[in-house]
Enzyme design. Structure first.
Site, PDB file in Angstrom:
ATOM      1  N   VAL A  17      -1.007   2.826   7.956  1.00 57.46           N
ATOM      2  CA  VAL A  17      -0.948   2.049   6.499  1.00 57.46           C
ATOM      3  C   VAL A  17      -0.258   3.090   5.556  1.00 57.46           C
ATOM      4  CG1 VAL A  17      -2.385   1.309   4.528  1.00 57.46           C
ATOM      5  CG2 VAL A  17      -3.055   0.850   7.023  1.00 57.46           C
ATOM      6  N   ARG A 112     -16.120  -1.280  -0.099  1.00 53.44           N
ATOM      7  CA  ARG A 112     -15.859  -2.749  -0.173  1.00 53.44           C
ATOM      8  C   ARG A 112     -17.325  -3.381  -0.754  1.00 53.44           C
ATOM      9  NH1 ARG A 112     -12.800  -2.988   5.098  1.00 53.44           N
ATOM     10  NH2 ARG A 112     -10.796  -2.206   4.395  1.00 53.44           N
ATOM     11  N   CYS A 151      -8.345  -5.992   7.168  1.00 51.92           N
ATOM     12  CA  CYS A 151      -7.021  -6.426   7.649  1.00 51.92           C
ATOM     13  C   CYS A 151      -7.250  -7.894   8.468  1.00 51.92           C
ATOM     14  CB  CYS A 151      -5.955  -5.779   8.371  1.00 51.92           C
ATOM     15  SG  CYS A 151      -6.795  -4.814   9.733  1.00 51.92           S
ATOM     16  N   GLU A 204     -16.105  -4.251  13.298  1.00 52.30           N
ATOM     17  CA  GLU A 204     -14.976  -5.388  12.706  1.00 52.30           C
ATOM     18  C   GLU A 204     -15.699  -6.571  12.669  1.00 52.30           C
ATOM     19  OE1 GLU A 204     -12.187  -4.090  12.081  1.00 52.30           O
ATOM     20  OE2 GLU A 204     -10.791  -5.695  11.966  1.00 52.30           O
ATOM     21  N   HIS A 244      -2.246  -9.808  12.805  1.00 54.36           N
ATOM     22  CA  HIS A 244      -3.647 -10.138  13.538  1.00 54.36           C
ATOM     23  C   HIS A 244      -3.634 -11.816  13.521  1.00 54.36           C
ATOM     24  CE1 HIS A 244      -4.971  -6.101  13.194  1.00 54.36           C
ATOM     25  NE2 HIS A 244      -5.596  -6.389  12.329  1.00 54.36           N
ATOM     26  N   ASN A 329      -1.161  -7.216   9.516  1.00 54.14           N
ATOM     27  CA  ASN A 329      -2.166  -6.420   9.064  1.00 54.14           C
ATOM     28  C   ASN A 329      -1.878  -5.119   8.184  1.00 54.14           C
ATOM     29  OD1 ASN A 329      -1.198  -6.064  11.805  1.00 54.14           O
ATOM     30  ND2 ASN A 329      -2.223  -4.076  11.597  1.00 54.14           N
TER      31      ASN A 329
HETATM   32  P1  NAP Z   1      -4.496   6.182  10.505  1.00 59.52           P
HETATM   33  O1  NAP Z   1      -3.185   5.544  11.079  1.00 59.52           O
HETATM   34  O2  NAP Z   1      -5.462   6.991  11.341  1.00 59.52           O
HETATM   35  O3  NAP Z   1      -4.103   7.141   9.308  1.00 59.52           O
HETATM   36  C1  NAP Z   1      -5.282   7.910   8.516  1.00 59.52           C
HETATM   37  C2  NAP Z   1      -4.484   8.719   7.433  1.00 59.52           C
HETATM   38  O4  NAP Z   1      -5.437   9.594   7.037  1.00 59.52           O
HETATM   39  C3  NAP Z   1      -3.651   9.917   8.280  1.00 59.52           C
HETATM   40  O5  NAP Z   1      -2.662  10.075   7.246  1.00 59.52           O
HETATM   41  C4  NAP Z   1      -4.337  11.079   8.090  1.00 59.52           C
HETATM   42  O6  NAP Z   1      -3.629  12.434   8.168  1.00 59.52           O
HETATM   43  C5  NAP Z   1      -5.069  11.003   6.999  1.00 59.52           C
HETATM   44  N1  NAP Z   1      -6.415  11.834   6.927  1.00 59.52           N
HETATM   45  C6  NAP Z   1      -7.413  11.875   8.003  1.00 59.52           C
HETATM   46  N2  NAP Z   1      -8.387  12.728   8.034  1.00 59.52           N
HETATM   47  C7  NAP Z   1      -8.038  13.342   6.327  1.00 59.52           C
HETATM   48  C8  NAP Z   1      -8.627  14.129   5.813  1.00 59.52           C
HETATM   49  N3  NAP Z   1      -9.778  14.596   5.875  1.00 59.52           N
HETATM   50  N4  NAP Z   1      -7.916  14.518   4.295  1.00 59.52           N
HETATM   51  C9  NAP Z   1      -6.945  13.932   4.284  1.00 59.52           C
HETATM   52  N5  NAP Z   1      -6.328  12.962   4.720  1.00 59.52           N
HETATM   53  C10 NAP Z   1      -6.782  12.598   6.077  1.00 59.52           C
HETATM   54  O7  NAP Z   1      -5.231   5.048   9.734  1.00 59.52           O
HETATM   55  P2  NAP Z   1      -4.514   3.558   9.289  1.00 59.52           P
HETATM   56  O8  NAP Z   1      -4.889   2.476  10.165  1.00 59.52           O
HETATM   57  O9  NAP Z   1      -3.431   4.107   8.487  1.00 59.52           O
HETATM   58  O10 NAP Z   1      -5.917   3.161   8.315  1.00 59.52           O
HETATM   59  C11 NAP Z   1      -6.008   3.928   6.993  1.00 59.52           C
HETATM   60  C12 NAP Z   1      -7.472   3.271   6.121  1.00 59.52           C
HETATM   61  O11 NAP Z   1      -6.901   1.852   5.854  1.00 59.52           O
HETATM   62  C13 NAP Z   1      -8.623   3.057   7.175  1.00 59.52           C
HETATM   63  O12 NAP Z   1      -9.629   3.119   6.213  1.00 59.52           O
HETATM   64  C14 NAP Z   1      -8.427   1.735   7.581  1.00 59.52           C
HETATM   65  O13 NAP Z   1      -9.729   1.216   8.079  1.00 59.52           O
HETATM   66  C15 NAP Z   1      -7.937   1.146   6.723  1.00 59.52           C
HETATM   67  N6  NAP Z   1      -6.977  -0.268   7.078  1.00 59.52           N
HETATM   68  C16 NAP Z   1      -6.183  -0.120   8.057  1.00 59.52           C
HETATM   69  C17 NAP Z   1      -5.298  -1.272   8.340  1.00 59.52           C
HETATM   70  C18 NAP Z   1      -4.396  -1.339   9.686  1.00 59.52           C
HETATM   71  O14 NAP Z   1      -3.846  -2.395   9.839  1.00 59.52           O
HETATM   72  N7  NAP Z   1      -4.126  -0.161  10.115  1.00 59.52           N
HETATM   73  C19 NAP Z   1      -5.439  -2.358   7.847  1.00 59.52           C
HETATM   74  C20 NAP Z   1      -6.476  -2.416   6.836  1.00 59.52           C
HETATM   75  C21 NAP Z   1      -7.246  -1.480   6.319  1.00 59.52           C
HETATM   76  P3  NAP Z   1      -2.965  12.921   9.520  1.00 59.52           P
HETATM   77  O15 NAP Z   1      -2.041  12.255  10.149  1.00 59.52           O
HETATM   78  O16 NAP Z   1      -2.917  14.509   9.158  1.00 59.52           O
HETATM   79  O17 NAP Z   1      -4.478  13.008  10.544  1.00 59.52           O
END
Ligand code: NAP
Length: 356
Positions: A17, A112, A151, A204, A244, A329
């Site tokens: 994201v 949320r 999402c 989910e 999705h 998504n």
């Molecule tokens: P992701 O790919 O795992 O990315 C997570 C991010 O958070 C990465 O930049 C990670 O950094 C960082 N992070 C992890 N631990 C941290 C910490 N302790 N301090 C600071 N930064 C930290 O996850 P994502 O899919 O992008 O999802 C992000 C959020 O959006 C989640 O809450 C998810 O549920 C929500 N979401 C996701 C989607 C989707 O389609 N993916 C849609 C709606 C909502 P590093 O890379 O350095 O580990």
């Protein structure tokens, strides 16, 4: 005359994201990306050097040389914060930003379902933004947290809201086929998903059965009264990159045939003040008539990824109607949705260059 843009930070900028935020903010008319954060292991590194860029669009030049900062208000100094943090991290860190005066637009599930936090989808529930008055009062925050939906809930809520206002909704039965980017990056191991469908995504189904009720609920005084219908959901991970797809059956309060439902969805419009926002999709819902659409690969980028695409509207022998709903998504369901929320807050004078 050039308009002075509002500085914004992206928290968790290296993930699935976070990268979408960086891409979508590249030439935003109101917001200027000034700060990026990641986990501690990346601190101090330049974005281009530490981020495994996975989007087909090129990495924006301005973001390339931004350093990865610590995830704290003192480090980012931005009045507007887009959070793409994992939920557990968001629960701990987002309040620190709100307390310090930032307007936080979060994708995480952490807040949320709290009664004073809106799950905002401006096309269907922009009055919910009023919840932040109660939130600031109760929590004594100078800033605030606004979330967007999970999402998979996004497209579903938009379609259910359009049906609810025209016919009333009694119940919905959903089966999701969810893309890999929804699991974050690097996400699901390739050997688990290749040649496979995984019929479980942690938490989910619970989110999909509860969030749309809050989202499509109505403001009563200073709280949201959830919509009175029920949802049963099955969630599956499939080997699709983005988008999705949800197969949905609905029972309506006032029965409608497929043609009437299609007309109601086609006619659905965001309120005028939301239509005026830079990221508002037009149309909000696109109805396709072909027997084999929508498909993630072909239809997810409709309306720059912000339009919800519906097809295969037909009678359901158990409930009234069945249909297929597709929503991107990481765009409508995440970064694009959050940016639209911030645009609404900015248009309503709730954020400025100096804070919330
Ligand atoms: P992701 O790919 O795992 O990315 C997570 C991010 O958070 C990465 O930049 C990670 O950094 C960082 N992070 C992890 N631990 C941290 C910490 N302790 N301090 C600071 N930064 C930290 O996850 P994502 O899919 O992008 O999802 C992000 C959020 O959006 C989640 O809450 C998810 O549920 C929500 N979401 C996701 C989607 C989707 O389609 N993916 C849609 C709606 C909502 P590093 O890379 O350095 O580990």
């Amino acid at each position: 005359m050039a308009v002075e843009k509002i500085p914004v930070a992206v928290l968790g900028a290296t993930g699935s994201v976070g990268q979408r935020f960086v891409q979508l903010l590249e030439s935003h008319p109101w917001f200027e990306l000034t700060a990026l954060t990641g986990s501690e292991r990346r601190a101090g590194k330049m974005y281009r050097e530490t981020c495994e860029w996975i989007l087909p669009e090129r990495l924006p030049e301005k973001a390339e040389s931004l350093p990865i900062l610590a995830t704290s208000p003192e480090a980012t100094l931005a009045p507007v914060v887009f959070s793409a943090l994992p939920s557990a991290v968001a629960r701990e860190l987002e309040p620190k930003f709100a307390e310090a005066g930032a307007a936080v637009f979060s994708n995480a599930g952490a807040f949320r379902m709290e009664p004073d936090v809106p799950i905002l989808l401006p096309e269907i529930n922009h009055p919910h933004l009023r919840l932040i008055e109660t939130q600031r009062r109760r929590r004594r925050w100078k800033g605030f947290i606004v979330t967007n939906s999970n999402c998979t809930s996004t497209g579903v809520s938009i379609v259910l809201s359009a049906l609810q206002s025209e016919f009333g909704v009694k119940k919905a039965f959903l089966v999701s086929l969810q893309a890999l980017s929804g699991a974050g990056y690097p996400g699901v191991p390739s050997l688990d998903i290749q040649d496979n469908v995984i019929p479980f995504i942690s938490n989910e189904e619970e989110k999909l059965e509860s969030e749309p009720l809050k989202i499509t609920g109505e403001m009563q005084g200073d709280a949201v009264e959830p919509a009175p219908f029920t949802i049963s959901a099955h969630c599956n991970r499939v080997a699709v990159r983005d988008g999705h797809l949800v197969c949905m059956s609905v029972e309506l309060m006032r029965p409608a045939d497929a043609g009437q439902a299609a007309e109601a969805l086609k006619a659905f419009q965001a309120p005028a003040e939301v239509r005026a926002l830079p990221s508002c999709p037009d149309p909000v819902i696109l109805v396709r008539d072909e027997s084999n659409r929508p498909q993630p690969q072909l239809d997810r980028m409709e309306g720059n990824g912000m339009t919800t695409v519906v097809g295969r509207i037909r009678p359901d022998p158990h409930l009234h109607l069945k249909m297929v709903v597709l929503s991107h998504n990481t765009i409508r369901g995440a970064a694009g949705g959050s940016i639209l929320n911030a645009e609404l807050a900015a248009a309503q004078g709730l954020i400025s260059k100096t804070g919330a």
